[in-house]
Structure formats: structure tokens, C-alpha cells
Write an enzyme that holds these catalytic residues in place. Structure first.
Site, PDB file in Angstrom:
ATOM      1  N   HIS A 139       0.670  -1.259   0.015  1.00  0.00           N
ATOM      2  CA  HIS A 139      -0.017   0.115   0.136  1.00  0.00           C
ATOM      3  C   HIS A 139       0.771   1.185   0.035  1.00  0.00           C
ATOM      4  O   HIS A 139       0.462   2.063   0.628  1.00  0.00           O
ATOM      5  CB  HIS A 139      -1.023  -0.004   1.319  1.00  0.00           C
ATOM      6  CG  HIS A 139      -1.971  -0.933   1.372  1.00  0.00           C
ATOM      7  ND1 HIS A 139      -3.370  -0.782   0.710  1.00  0.00           N
ATOM      8  CD2 HIS A 139      -1.987  -2.311   1.570  1.00  0.00           C
ATOM      9  CE1 HIS A 139      -3.965  -1.963   0.886  1.00  0.00           C
ATOM     10  NE2 HIS A 139      -3.169  -2.938   1.370  1.00  0.00           N
ATOM     11  N   ARG A 192      -6.977   7.124   4.231  1.00  0.00           N
ATOM     12  CA  ARG A 192      -6.103   7.159   3.088  1.00  0.00           C
ATOM     13  C   ARG A 192      -6.619   5.956   2.009  1.00  0.00           C
ATOM     14  O   ARG A 192      -6.916   4.759   2.607  1.00  0.00           O
ATOM     15  CB  ARG A 192      -4.798   6.543   3.688  1.00  0.00           C
ATOM     16  CG  ARG A 192      -3.556   6.667   2.837  1.00  0.00           C
ATOM     17  CD  ARG A 192      -2.278   6.443   3.491  1.00  0.00           C
ATOM     18  NE  ARG A 192      -1.168   6.468   2.396  1.00  0.00           N
ATOM     19  CZ  ARG A 192      -0.833   5.058   1.830  1.00  0.00           C
ATOM     20  NH1 ARG A 192      -1.218   3.957   2.128  1.00  0.00           N
ATOM     21  NH2 ARG A 192       0.279   5.175   0.901  1.00  0.00           N
ATOM     22  N   ASN A 202     -10.264  -2.589   2.854  1.00  0.00           N
ATOM     23  CA  ASN A 202     -10.100  -2.522   1.349  1.00  0.00           C
ATOM     24  C   ASN A 202     -11.308  -2.300   0.626  1.00  0.00           C
ATOM     25  O   ASN A 202     -12.521  -2.159   1.100  1.00  0.00           O
ATOM     26  CB  ASN A 202      -9.686  -3.846   0.639  1.00  0.00           C
ATOM     27  CG  ASN A 202      -8.218  -4.082   0.979  1.00  0.00           C
ATOM     28  OD1 ASN A 202      -7.541  -3.125   1.110  1.00  0.00           O
ATOM     29  ND2 ASN A 202      -7.615  -5.472   0.923  1.00  0.00           N
ATOM     30  N   PHE A 204       0.806 -14.352   4.301  1.00  0.00           N
ATOM     31  CA  PHE A 204       0.810 -13.097   3.541  1.00  0.00           C
ATOM     32  C   PHE A 204       2.122 -12.580   3.460  1.00  0.00           C
ATOM     33  O   PHE A 204       2.137 -12.185   2.028  1.00  0.00           O
ATOM     34  CB  PHE A 204       0.437 -12.146   4.841  1.00  0.00           C
ATOM     35  CG  PHE A 204       0.044 -10.684   4.267  1.00  0.00           C
ATOM     36  CD1 PHE A 204      -1.284 -10.351   3.570  1.00  0.00           C
ATOM     37  CD2 PHE A 204       0.929  -9.537   4.459  1.00  0.00           C
ATOM     38  CE1 PHE A 204      -1.354  -8.959   3.234  1.00  0.00           C
ATOM     39  CE2 PHE A 204       0.834  -8.289   3.883  1.00  0.00           C
ATOM     40  CZ  PHE A 204      -0.318  -7.918   3.388  1.00  0.00           C
ATOM     41  N   ARG A 209      -2.763  -9.284  11.707  1.00  0.00           N
ATOM     42  CA  ARG A 209      -2.897  -7.910  11.389  1.00  0.00           C
ATOM     43  C   ARG A 209      -2.703  -6.958  12.650  1.00  0.00           C
ATOM     44  O   ARG A 209      -1.889  -6.010  12.730  1.00  0.00           O
ATOM     45  CB  ARG A 209      -4.077  -7.420  10.622  1.00  0.00           C
ATOM     46  CG  ARG A 209      -4.029  -8.001   9.304  1.00  0.00           C
ATOM     47  CD  ARG A 209      -5.500  -7.790   8.493  1.00  0.00           C
ATOM     48  NE  ARG A 209      -5.191  -6.278   7.983  1.00  0.00           N
ATOM     49  CZ  ARG A 209      -6.266  -5.615   7.766  1.00  0.00           C
ATOM     50  NH1 ARG A 209      -7.466  -5.728   7.941  1.00  0.00           N
ATOM     51  NH2 ARG A 209      -6.069  -4.234   7.343  1.00  0.00           N
TER      52      ARG A 209
HETATM   53  C1  HEM Z   1      -2.092 -10.890   7.814  1.00  0.00           C
HETATM   54  C2  HEM Z   1      -2.443 -10.357   6.879  1.00  0.00           C
HETATM   55  C3  HEM Z   1      -1.948  -8.965   6.542  1.00  0.00           C
HETATM   56  C4  HEM Z   1      -0.568  -8.219   6.993  1.00  0.00           C
HETATM   57  C5  HEM Z   1       0.524  -9.005   7.778  1.00  0.00           C
HETATM   58  C6  HEM Z   1      -0.681  -6.773   6.528  1.00  0.00           C
HETATM   59  C7  HEM Z   1       0.463  -5.933   6.661  1.00  0.00           C
HETATM   60  C8  HEM Z   1       0.269  -4.624   6.402  1.00  0.00           C
HETATM   61  C9  HEM Z   1       1.445  -3.668   6.310  1.00  0.00           C
HETATM   62  C10 HEM Z   1       2.844  -4.217   7.177  1.00  0.00           C
HETATM   63  C11 HEM Z   1       1.154  -2.644   6.019  1.00  0.00           C
HETATM   64  C12 HEM Z   1       2.040  -1.141   5.925  1.00  0.00           C
HETATM   65  C13 HEM Z   1       1.410  -0.392   6.879  1.00  0.00           C
HETATM   66  C14 HEM Z   1       2.209   0.865   7.236  1.00  0.00           C
HETATM   67  O1  HEM Z   1       3.531   0.693   6.782  1.00  0.00           O
HETATM   68  O2  HEM Z   1       1.942   1.719   7.613  1.00  0.00           O
HETATM   69  C15 HEM Z   1      -0.211  -2.679   5.643  1.00  0.00           C
HETATM   70  C16 HEM Z   1      -1.017  -1.828   4.931  1.00  0.00           C
HETATM   71  C17 HEM Z   1      -2.197  -1.748   4.566  1.00  0.00           C
HETATM   72  N1  HEM Z   1      -3.031  -2.921   4.659  1.00  0.00           N
HETATM   73 FE1  HEM Z   1      -2.298  -4.838   5.174  1.00  0.00          FE
HETATM   74  N2  HEM Z   1      -2.087  -6.663   5.807  1.00  0.00           N
HETATM   75  C18 HEM Z   1      -2.552  -7.715   6.023  1.00  0.00           C
HETATM   76  C19 HEM Z   1      -3.804  -7.970   5.387  1.00  0.00           C
HETATM   77  C20 HEM Z   1      -4.605  -6.979   4.885  1.00  0.00           C
HETATM   78  C21 HEM Z   1      -5.942  -7.038   4.718  1.00  0.00           C
HETATM   79  C22 HEM Z   1      -6.837  -8.124   4.696  1.00  0.00           C
HETATM   80  C23 HEM Z   1      -6.527  -5.732   4.545  1.00  0.00           C
HETATM   81  C24 HEM Z   1      -7.876  -5.324   4.075  1.00  0.00           C
HETATM   82  C25 HEM Z   1      -8.806  -5.672   4.907  1.00  0.00           C
HETATM   83  C26 HEM Z   1      -5.437  -4.923   4.461  1.00  0.00           C
HETATM   84  C27 HEM Z   1      -5.275  -3.521   4.220  1.00  0.00           C
HETATM   85  C28 HEM Z   1      -4.395  -2.725   4.224  1.00  0.00           C
HETATM   86  C29 HEM Z   1      -4.262  -1.287   4.002  1.00  0.00           C
HETATM   87  C30 HEM Z   1      -5.548  -0.626   3.549  1.00  0.00           C
HETATM   88  C31 HEM Z   1      -3.140  -0.911   4.352  1.00  0.00           C
HETATM   89  C32 HEM Z   1      -2.812   0.620   3.926  1.00  0.00           C
HETATM   90  C33 HEM Z   1      -2.768   1.468   5.220  1.00  0.00           C
HETATM   91  C34 HEM Z   1      -2.311   2.923   4.887  1.00  0.00           C
HETATM   92  O3  HEM Z   1      -3.250   3.582   4.144  1.00  0.00           O
HETATM   93  O4  HEM Z   1      -1.524   3.668   5.448  1.00  0.00           O
HETATM   94  N3  HEM Z   1      -4.271  -5.584   4.582  1.00  0.00           N
HETATM   95  N4  HEM Z   1      -0.642  -4.117   5.531  1.00  0.00           N
END
Ligand code: HEM
Length: 492
Positions: A65, A102, A138, A151, A344
Site C-alpha cells: 500500500h 487514506r 479494502n 501473507f 494484522r
Molecule cells: C495478515 C495479513 C496482513 C498483513 C500482515 C498486512 C500487513 C500490512 C502492512 C505491514 C502494511 C503497511 C503499514 C504501514 O507501513 O503503515 C499494510 C498496509 C495496509 N493493509 Fe495490510 N496486511 C494484511 C492484510 C490486509 C487485509 C486483509 C487488508 C484489508 C482488509 C489490508 C489492508 C491494508 C491497508 C488498507 C493498508 C494501508 C494503510 C495505509 O493507508 O497506510 N491488509 N498491511
């Protein structure tokens, strides 16, 4: 002047240049040299400070992202759900809470194009009176996997090849050929909604099942949905090429320009609810994030509206440094036992301590807007001024006490330690139902996109056969139609 006070941004207003140390800069064009032709002197503190700061301007981008746009506004309760939750910000219709949102793409880098086929992030930070609540969702209601242990591998397969730095279909199809639970998500991502027209015309989903807890401690399973009041719009593949070719930041620009013009994007927040006592009554596991809860059985109920009426002032401060975490909840809202959700809870704040530093919650965009107090302090770049002598607990010298008890989930837990898949996987049914709900032209476009993926010359026959079998199990005709494009017969 209080010499010990943190310099507020209102003091960033001298009529002349200064260094960051505040000393006057009388020449910002020429380095300090020996004679007009050099060499340059290391004692030019101003020059060294300027270059050193520049050399460090970039911080690590988000591991996923990375490309996104943010905006500010408010959330307003429109319907009373205080019988379901004691969350203060949901206490009554009319209550407003400031938010920052965001939107993002998932896979490619910070400056990558926005008109690509990719899920979109839809993350909302509510600055409530009881601390922040982050709903990190999402634009698609389901996810590829249901266990966070997969993941990092999943993201590696979707990211560019580590050798060529090109996103390659054979790697994606290879990985997901081991992940039948991804079929449902594929029927969203490779459907027409896979490339949203922009961020305003896009739905949002909490994806996971949450729990709401009311004053009496009663728990209700809940799913969150954001519905854009201006409707949903997507780009077909050819349109996306044109839009993205003309402007690789079209979605960021659309959001910024709309808000600047007073055309404020708005979403309605809806919920679906389920009694946890019923959780075993369905053909799917309600905590499985690869499944939707069918709306005919779990109708959408309105809760509130969100309006984005302010652009951010500074992209770095309010987008790059913005930090969401699904673990950040408020009393009255709780996690379900969904394994992905649980994973998460750890991962986000962990990456942010690395990406932004241990004091990232002091940054104005991340700090709660309510008062707070604890002894979690110090570390790199701590800039909070504290003058107390007691930084331990308990103490007879510190009057700060525990808050009133906050409700936590009381559901009983039992089981032996194991590493196992959930009993009710049901990987294919919803994907088949979704495919059959498409009109014929939409079905054709979906099949064409899947065939394109499987046509990558490095997709092996073995991987293709696995996929034919998966699609057959979703829908017999779908599997046969895809296989026939490769002059092969699909079998289960
Ligand atoms: C276990 C599974 C997941 C892991 C380990 C994971 C991990 C991460 C990480 C490390 C980031 C970066 C955060 C940052 O640097 O600030 C991120 C961002 C993000 N993830 Fe996940 N994620 C997972 C599953 C999901 C799922 C299922 C969704 C949706 C429901 C999702 C939605 C997002 C969104 C929207 C962001 C961006 C947040 C922003 O705008 O700063 N992720 N994720």
C-alpha cells in the site's frame, strides 16, 4: 520566550532564512570556499546541514500500500446503534468525529500508476474521545487468504519478480495454485470492479468480522461497509490504459480537485450483524475473511455518513507519516477470532516502529486527539516535554489511576494447540455464485482476464490444470470455458 518549550510551527515565520538551529543564513546561493573558485570548507555548517537533511528526506515506503492519497473530514452518526455498542463515538445520532482517510493501491511502489488492476486500500482513522479507532479495509469485501502466515509469501508473489523487477503472472498463478481459498477474491479482482475509476467512486469494507459490545456486555458479530453516495464507477481495461497513460496520478488528482472544488466525497457506513450463537449455522465460517455474508440473509443497516471536506496540507506529514493499525480499537468494538485479523493486530504497529520510528504516535497525524497518560516513553526522537519524577506504576506519588473497566470479549475459548486449516473451508461456492450473477458480457471479460493470466508462457501445464480444476469446482461451465481456450479438458 520560554526557552524550554517545543518550538511550535507558528514560530516558523522569520522574515529571513535561518539554519534549523535558528541562526541567520546570509547567503543561500554560494558555499563557503577558499577564494571564489574553491575548494569548499567543511566548516560551512549551513551547507552541511542543508545537504545532510536532503540526503535523509526519504523514509522507507510502506511494504504494501505504498501508493496512496489521503484527505480529512468527519464521520456523523445517523442511526442509533447504542443497543449494539457502547462505543462513545457511536453513542447517538448527530455525534460527529473527525477522521482522516487514506486510499491506496497495494502492490507497487510509492510513485506507481493508479489505473492498475489491484485491490484498493480504504483506511479510516477516527479521532474519538476514547482514543483512535482505525478501520483498515479494502474496496473488496473478501481477501485472498485466511491465515496471516501466508501473507508475506502472497505479497512476494504479487510484487515484481526479485530478479527482473517486473510483476509476472506465472509467479502469481503458481503461488495461488496452492491457495484455493483465493478463488472468491479473484472473482472480484478480475471482474470489472478490479480497476476503480478513482477513489471517490469506490466502496469500502472492513473485510473482517468485528465484534460490537454493548453496555451490558452483549456481543454481536458485525461487518462494516462504506457505500459512496456518488455511486460506484470502474474502468474497463482499455479505458484504464488511456486514463493511466495520460496521468499516472489520476485518482489522487481526482480526490484533491474534488475536495478543492467543494465537491466533497461522501460514504454511508452500513453494517451487517450476526448473533455469535448462530455462527455454526451456515455453510461458511462467518469469521473466514474469504467469504461475504450474503446480504439477503444479513441485510445492510445504516449507521452513519463520512464526508471528506479537507485536503491535507502536507503530503509527507499527513500521508507518508500516517500510520493505521487494525489493532487500534475503542471500547465497544472488538476483534473477532478471525486468524487474519489477529495477525494484522501485530504487523502494522511493528512495521511503523521501523518505518517511522518508535515515537510515531507523537506525530500530529497519528496522535490521539484526546488526553492521554502513561509511562511508555523515551526512545529515538522523543519530543514530548515531561517534567514528572514518577515514571513508574504503581506509585503513591502519582494520582493517575486506572480508567473504568472497558468491556472485552467474554466468549469462551477452548482447544488444543494446532496449526490447521479451518474445518469449513468451502472455497468455491461463493466464487461460483458470483460468476453466475454476472451478465454474459461481464462473464466473458472475466474469463478473458483469467485466460490472459494463464497464458503467460511460464505458467506450466500442471499449474493450468490446477486452475481449471478450481474454476470447475466454482462453476462447471466456467472451468470448461477457460480450459477450452487452451484446448484442454478441465477435470475436478
Ligand atoms: C495478515 C495479513 C496482513 C498483513 C500482515 C498486512 C500487513 C500490512 C502492512 C505491514 C502494511 C503497511 C503499514 C504501514 O507501513 O503503515 C499494510 C498496509 C495496509 N493493509 Fe495490510 N496486511 C494484511 C492484510 C490486509 C487485509 C486483509 C487488508 C484489508 C482488509 C489490508 C489492508 C491494508 C491497508 C488498507 C493498508 C494501508 C494503510 C495505509 O493507508 O497506510 N491488509 N498491511
Amino acid at each position: 520566550m520560554d526557552p524550554y518549550k517545543y518550538r511550535p510551527s507558528s514560530q516558523y515565520n522569520t522574515p529571513f532564512w535561518t539554519t534549523n538551529q535558528g541562526s541567520p543564513v546570509w547567503n543561500n546561493n554560494n558555499s563557503l570556499t577558499v577564494g571564489p573558485r574553491g575548494p569548499v570548507l567543511l566548516e560551512d555548517y549551513h551547507l552541511v546541514e542543508k545537504l545532510a537533511q536532503f540526503d535523509r528526506e526519504r523514509i522507507p515506503e510502506r511494504v504494501v500500500h505504498a501508493r496512496g492519497a489521503s484527505a480529512k473530514g468527519f464521520f456523523e452518526v445517523t442511526h442509533d446503534i447504542s443497543h449494539l455498542t457502547c462505543a462513545d463515538f457511536l453513542r447517538a445520532p448527530g455525534v460527529q468525529t473527525p477522521v482522516i482517510v487514506r486510499f491506496s493501491t497495494v502492490i507497487h511502489e510509492r510513485g506507481s500508476p493508479e489505473a492498475i488492476r489491484d485491490p484498493r486500500g480504504f483506511a479510516v482513522k477516527f479521532y474519538t474521545r476514547e482514543g483512535n479507532f482505525d478501520m483498515v479495509g479494502n474496496n473488496i469485501p473478501v481477501f485472498f487468504i485466511r491465515d496471516g502466515i501466508k501473507f508475506p509469501d502472497m505479497i512476494h508473489a504479487l510484487k515484481p519478480n526479485p530478479k527482473s523487477h517486473i510483476q509476472e503472472a506465472w509467479r502469481i498463478m503458481d503461488f495461488f495454485s496452492h491457495v484455493p481459498e483465493s478463488c472468491n477474491m479473484f472473482t472480484f479482482l478480475f471482474d470489472d470492479i478490479g480497476i476503480p475509476a478513482d477513489y471517490r467512486h469506490m466502496e469500502g469494507f472492513g473485510v473482517h468480522t468485528f465484534k460490537l459490545i454493548n453496555k451490558a456486555g452483549k456481543e454481536t458479530y458485525v461487518k462494516f461497509h462504506w457505500k459512496p453516495t456518488c455511486g460506484v464507477k470502474n474502468l474497463l481495461d482499455d479505458e484504464a490504459v488511456l486514463v493511466g497513460g495520460a496521468n499516472h496520478s489520476h485518482a489522487t488528482q481526482d480526490l484533491y480537485d474534488s475536495i478543492a472544488a467543494g465537491n466533497f466525497p461522501e460514504w454511508k457506513l452500513m453494517i451487517q450483524t450476526m448473533n455469535p450463537a448462530d455462527e455454526n449455522k451456515f455453510e461458511f465460517d462467518p469469521l473466514d475473511d474469504t467469504k461475504i455474508w450474503p446480504e439477503d440473509r444479513f441485510p445492510l443497516q445504516p449507521v452513519g455518513r463520512m464526508v471528506l471536506n479537507r485536503n491535507i496540507d502536507n503530503f509527507f506529514a499527513e500521508n507518508e507519516q500516517l500510520a493505521f493499525c487494525p489493532g487500534v480499537i475503542v471500547p465497544g468494538i472488538y476483534y473477532s477470532d478471525d486468524k487474519m485479523f489477529q495477525t494484522r493486530i501485530f504487523s502494522y504497529s511493528d512495521t511503523q516502529r521501523h518505518r517511522l520510528g518508535p515515537n510515531y504516535l507523537m506525530l500530529p497525524v497519528n496522535a490521539p486527539k484526546c488526553a492521554h497518560h502513561n509511562n511508555h516513553h523515551e526512545g529515538f526522537m522523543n519530543f514530548m516535554h515531561r517534567d514528572e519524577e514518577v515514571n513508574y506504576f504503581p506509585s503513591r506519588f502519582d494520582p493517575v489511576r486506572h480508567s473504568e473497566r472497558v468491556p472485552i470479549s467474554q466468549s469462551r475459548l477452548a482447544g488444543v494447540r494446532e496449526k490447521a486449516v479451518i474445518p469449513k473451508e468451502n472455497n468455491f461456492q461463493q466464487a461460483g455464485e458470483r460468476f453466475r450473477s454476472f451478465d454474459p458480457a461481464r462473464q466473458d471479460r472475466f474469463i478473458k482476464r483469467i485466460v490472459e493470466l494463464l497464458s503467460d508462457p511460464r505458467v506450466t501445464q500442471e499449474v493450468r490444470s490446477v486452475w481449471f480444476s478450481y474454476w470447475m469446482q466454482c462453476d462447471r461451465t466456467l472451468g470448461q470455458r477457460i480450459a477450452s481456450q487452451f484446448s484442454m479438458k478441465a477435470s475436478m
